[in-house]
Design a protein around this motif. Structure first.
Motif, PDB file in Angstrom:
ATOM      1  N   SER A   1      -9.943   8.712  -4.088  1.00 29.59           N
ATOM      2  CA  SER A   1      -9.857   8.163  -5.448  1.00 29.59           C
ATOM      3  C   SER A   1      -8.814   7.062  -5.482  1.00 29.59           C
TER       4      SER A   1
ATOM      5  N   GLY B   1      -6.483   8.828   1.733  1.00 30.27           N
ATOM      6  CA  GLY B   1      -5.496   8.223   0.823  1.00 30.27           C
ATOM      7  C   GLY B   1      -5.221   9.161  -0.332  1.00 30.27           C
ATOM      8  N   CYS B   2      -4.897  10.412   0.018  1.00 34.85           N
ATOM      9  CA  CYS B   2      -4.831  11.490  -0.992  1.00 34.85           C
ATOM     10  C   CYS B   2      -3.638  11.370  -1.919  1.00 34.85           C
ATOM     11  N   GLY B   3      -2.602  10.584  -1.534  1.00 37.07           N
ATOM     12  CA  GLY B   3      -1.412  10.513  -2.376  1.00 37.07           C
ATOM     13  C   GLY B   3      -0.807  11.885  -2.569  1.00 37.07           C
TER      14      GLY B   3
ATOM     15  N   ALA C   1       0.817  -1.227   0.000  1.00 33.38           N
ATOM     16  CA  ALA C   1       0.000   0.000   0.000  1.00 33.38           C
ATOM     17  C   ALA C   1       0.845   1.270   0.000  1.00 33.38           C
TER      18      ALA C   1
ATOM     19  N   LEU D   1      -8.678   4.104  -4.220  1.00 33.31           N
ATOM     20  CA  LEU D   1      -8.308   3.650  -2.868  1.00 33.31           C
ATOM     21  C   LEU D   1      -8.936   2.319  -2.462  1.00 33.31           C
TER      22      LEU D   1
ATOM     23  N   SER E   1      -3.959  14.299  -6.450  1.00 38.06           N
ATOM     24  CA  SER E   1      -4.663  14.291  -7.745  1.00 38.06           C
ATOM     25  C   SER E   1      -6.170  14.563  -7.604  1.00 38.06           C
TER      26      SER E   1
ATOM     27  N   LEU F   1      -7.848  -1.472  -1.836  1.00 39.16           N
ATOM     28  CA  LEU F   1      -6.830  -1.751  -0.807  1.00 39.16           C
ATOM     29  C   LEU F   1      -7.426  -2.053   0.557  1.00 39.16           C
TER      30      LEU F   1
ATOM     31  N   ALA G   1      -1.697   9.920   8.707  1.00 43.46           N
ATOM     32  CA  ALA G   1      -2.475   8.966   9.512  1.00 43.46           C
ATOM     33  C   ALA G   1      -2.789   7.750   8.652  1.00 43.46           C
ATOM     34  N   THR G   2      -2.998   6.627   9.333  1.00 44.31           N
ATOM     35  CA  THR G   2      -3.487   5.453   8.613  1.00 44.31           C
ATOM     36  C   THR G   2      -4.992   5.621   8.394  1.00 44.31           C
TER      37      THR G   2
ATOM     38  N   ASP H   1       1.638   8.270   4.035  1.00 45.03           N
ATOM     39  CA  ASP H   1       2.953   8.472   3.424  1.00 45.03           C
ATOM     40  C   ASP H   1       3.339   9.959   3.490  1.00 45.03           C
TER      41      ASP H   1
ATOM     42  N   ASP I   1      -3.093  10.760   4.527  1.00 46.59           N
ATOM     43  CA  ASP I   1      -2.350   9.646   3.934  1.00 46.59           C
ATOM     44  C   ASP I   1      -1.335   9.169   4.966  1.00 46.59           C
TER      45      ASP I   1
ATOM     46  N   PHE J   1       2.951   3.846  -2.652  1.00 39.57           N
ATOM     47  CA  PHE J   1       2.894   4.177  -4.078  1.00 39.57           C
ATOM     48  C   PHE J   1       3.900   5.277  -4.379  1.00 39.57           C
TER      49      PHE J   1
ATOM     50  N   ARG K   1      -0.553   8.523 -13.813  1.00 39.97           N
ATOM     51  CA  ARG K   1      -1.960   8.171 -13.972  1.00 39.97           C
ATOM     52  C   ARG K   1      -2.899   9.382 -13.885  1.00 39.97           C
TER      53      ARG K   1
ATOM     54  N   ASP L   1      -6.714   9.482 -15.170  1.00 37.94           N
ATOM     55  CA  ASP L   1      -7.758   9.456 -14.135  1.00 37.94           C
ATOM     56  C   ASP L   1      -8.733  10.615 -14.320  1.00 37.94           C
TER      57      ASP L   1
HETATM   58  C1  LIG Z   1      -3.539   4.301  -5.475  1.00 45.60           C
HETATM   59  S1  LIG Z   1      -3.010   5.555  -4.384  1.00 45.60           S
HETATM   60  C2  LIG Z   1      -4.181   6.841  -4.794  1.00 45.60           C
HETATM   61  C3  LIG Z   1      -3.680   8.201  -4.434  1.00 45.60           C
HETATM   62  C4  LIG Z   1      -4.605   9.353  -4.836  1.00 45.60           C
HETATM   63  N1  LIG Z   1      -5.900   9.257  -4.195  1.00 45.60           N
HETATM   64  C5  LIG Z   1      -4.746   9.428  -6.330  1.00 45.60           C
HETATM   65  O1  LIG Z   1      -5.874   9.240  -6.834  1.00 45.60           O
HETATM   66  O2  LIG Z   1      -3.738   9.679  -7.002  1.00 45.60           O
HETATM   67  C6  LIG Z   1      -3.574   5.045  -2.780  1.00 45.60           C
HETATM   68  C7  LIG Z   1      -3.150   5.996  -1.675  1.00 45.60           C
HETATM   69  O3  LIG Z   1      -3.640   5.502  -0.432  1.00 45.60           O
HETATM   70  C8  LIG Z   1      -2.628   5.601   0.541  1.00 45.60           C
HETATM   71  N2  LIG Z   1      -2.860   4.514   1.509  1.00 45.60           N
HETATM   72  C9  LIG Z   1      -2.932   3.198   1.229  1.00 45.60           C
HETATM   73  N3  LIG Z   1      -3.164   2.479   2.353  1.00 45.60           N
HETATM   74  C10 LIG Z   1      -3.247   3.388   3.352  1.00 45.60           C
HETATM   75  C11 LIG Z   1      -3.466   3.269   4.762  1.00 45.60           C
HETATM   76  N4  LIG Z   1      -3.660   2.063   5.340  1.00 45.60           N
HETATM   77  N5  LIG Z   1      -3.497   4.389   5.488  1.00 45.60           N
HETATM   78  C12 LIG Z   1      -3.323   5.609   4.897  1.00 45.60           C
HETATM   79  N6  LIG Z   1      -3.084   5.783   3.585  1.00 45.60           N
HETATM   80  C13 LIG Z   1      -3.055   4.679   2.822  1.00 45.60           C
HETATM   81  C14 LIG Z   1      -1.325   5.451  -0.221  1.00 45.60           C
HETATM   82  O4  LIG Z   1      -0.225   6.018   0.453  1.00 45.60           O
HETATM   83  C15 LIG Z   1      -1.648   6.167  -1.518  1.00 45.60           C
HETATM   84  O5  LIG Z   1      -1.325   7.508  -1.449  1.00 45.60           O
END
Ligand SMILES: C[S@@+](CC[C@H](N)C(=O)[O-])C[C@H]1O[C@@H](n2cnc3c(N)ncnc32)[C@H](O)[C@@H]1O
Length: 310
Positions: free
Chosen positions: A131, A57-59, A11, A133, A62, A136, A112-113, A83, A81, A13, A21, A25
């Motif tokens: 988005s 999960g904002c990454g 998880a 997300l 985007s 996972l 945060a998770t 990360d 996020d 990225f 992407r 997207d």
């Molecule tokens: C596929 S990416 C999508 C990012 C963004 N939303 C986009 O559309 O570009 C998934 C995102 O979820 C975050 N993520 C995944 N598992 C997570 C968790 N358990 N807690 C917090 N963030 C998480 C990842 O770090 C990543 O940034």
């Protein structure tokens, strides 16, 4: 793995992948759902207060870059996020965004998770969004998210959830699928359901599970397809995607390495030569709380009887 990412074994990225992407997207997303969310926020907001929007999960931001300039209401964004480096990219690239009415947005980031995010990070949310997300996450986490959103009375807009539809098409638009493709798609689906750190992942079952969870809480739903259509013009994305699939397939079925390598070479060279197109299915979902302002409920034809739990 996340079918829409080659790098999701744990998880995490890369910003490179998320940047690749992003334009695809943004083209794939359903514009009508954003329009409906804008309308709902405008009805809910008081003229003087900014709406609170939370992107889970904002990454690298985007989803925010797509939404902020399309929403007319003043906006206070909370980006979540696990990360920290992606959060830093998001902050630096989104700081100067403005609403559709030209008002600068406010922005805070929260490391945060997803499990931690259900409490404090969602407090006061008017709209929770995410988005790419949901493949996972676990069913339990979605149940908890839906319950928390109902408690807050907020709307949700969840886009680009992979639904497992993968098709190769030739130049005449005819779908090609042989035994190796079916093996590959099944193996990818199994890989997607591995635990990514938040319980057993739903993978491609997530769009259906999401709908049912929010229906159970009385939400009004509207769903739309948002597939990627990839051809030679999106080569860097296809190349990275198929390479990521190859890695996931070898992880999931190491005994089938020869079959996987042959499939990879054959399909990649046909895509590279422009003889094939690849369609990858996603779903977008807008769910409005039961007590939405009059006139905001959707045409119930969007809710099928099998969607609504007994
Ligand atoms: C596929 S990416 C999508 C990012 C963004 N939303 C986009 O559309 O570009 C998934 C995102 O979820 C975050 N993520 C995944 N598992 C997570 C968790 N358990 N807690 C917090 N963030 C998480 C990842 O770090 C990543 O940034």
């Amino acid at each position: 793995m996340n079918t829409s990412s080659p790098l999701a074994a744990d998880a995490h990225f890369s910003d490179t992948w998320l940047t690749l992407r992003e334009p695809v997207d943004h083209r794939a997303r359903d514009a009508q759902l954003t329009h409906a969310a804008d309308h709902w926020l405008a009805q809910r907001a008081s003229a003087s207060t900014a709406a609170t929007l939370v992107d889970l999960g904002c990454g690298s931001g985007s989803n925010l870059r797509y939404l902020a300039p399309r929403l007319h209401t003043p906006q206070r964004w909370r980006l979540v996020d696990h990360d920290p480096s992606l959060l830093e990219h998001a902050r630096s690239r989104c700081d100067t965004l403005a609403s559709a009415a030209g008002e600068p947005i406010q922005l805070t980031v929260h490391e945060a998770t997803l499990a931690q995010a259900l409490d404090e990070a969602l407090t006061g949310a008017d709209l929770v969004t995410a988005s790419a997300l949901f493949d996972l996450v676990s069913a339990e986490w979605i149940d908890a998210l839906a319950a928390r959103c109902r408690e807050l009375g907020c709307a949700v807009l969840f886009t680009l959830s992979v639904d497992g539809e993968i098709h190769f098409q030739d130049s005449a638009g005819k779908t090609l699928e042989d035994g190796d493709d079916r093996f590959v798609f099944d193996t990818l689906a199994a890989h997607q359901q591995r635990d990514k750190g938040a319980g057993e992942a739903l993978g491609t079952l997530a769009p259906t599970y999401l709908k049912q969870a929010f229906l159970r809480h009385g939400y009004h739903l509207r769903e739309a397809p948002s597939p990627w259509r990839l051809g030679r013009e999106t080569w860097p994305l296809i190349d990275a995607l198929i390479a990521g699939w190859r890695t996931a397939l070898l992880e999931q079925a190491p005994a089938q390495a020869t079959r996987i390598e042959n499939w990879y070479r054959t399909r990649l060279s046909a895509l590279d030569a422009g003889r094939l197109m690849l369609t990858l299915g996603h779903r977008d979902l807008l769910a409005l709380p039961p007590d939405s302002p009059p006139g905001m409920s959707f045409d119930t034809s969007f809710e099928t009887s099998q969607d609504r739990p007994a």
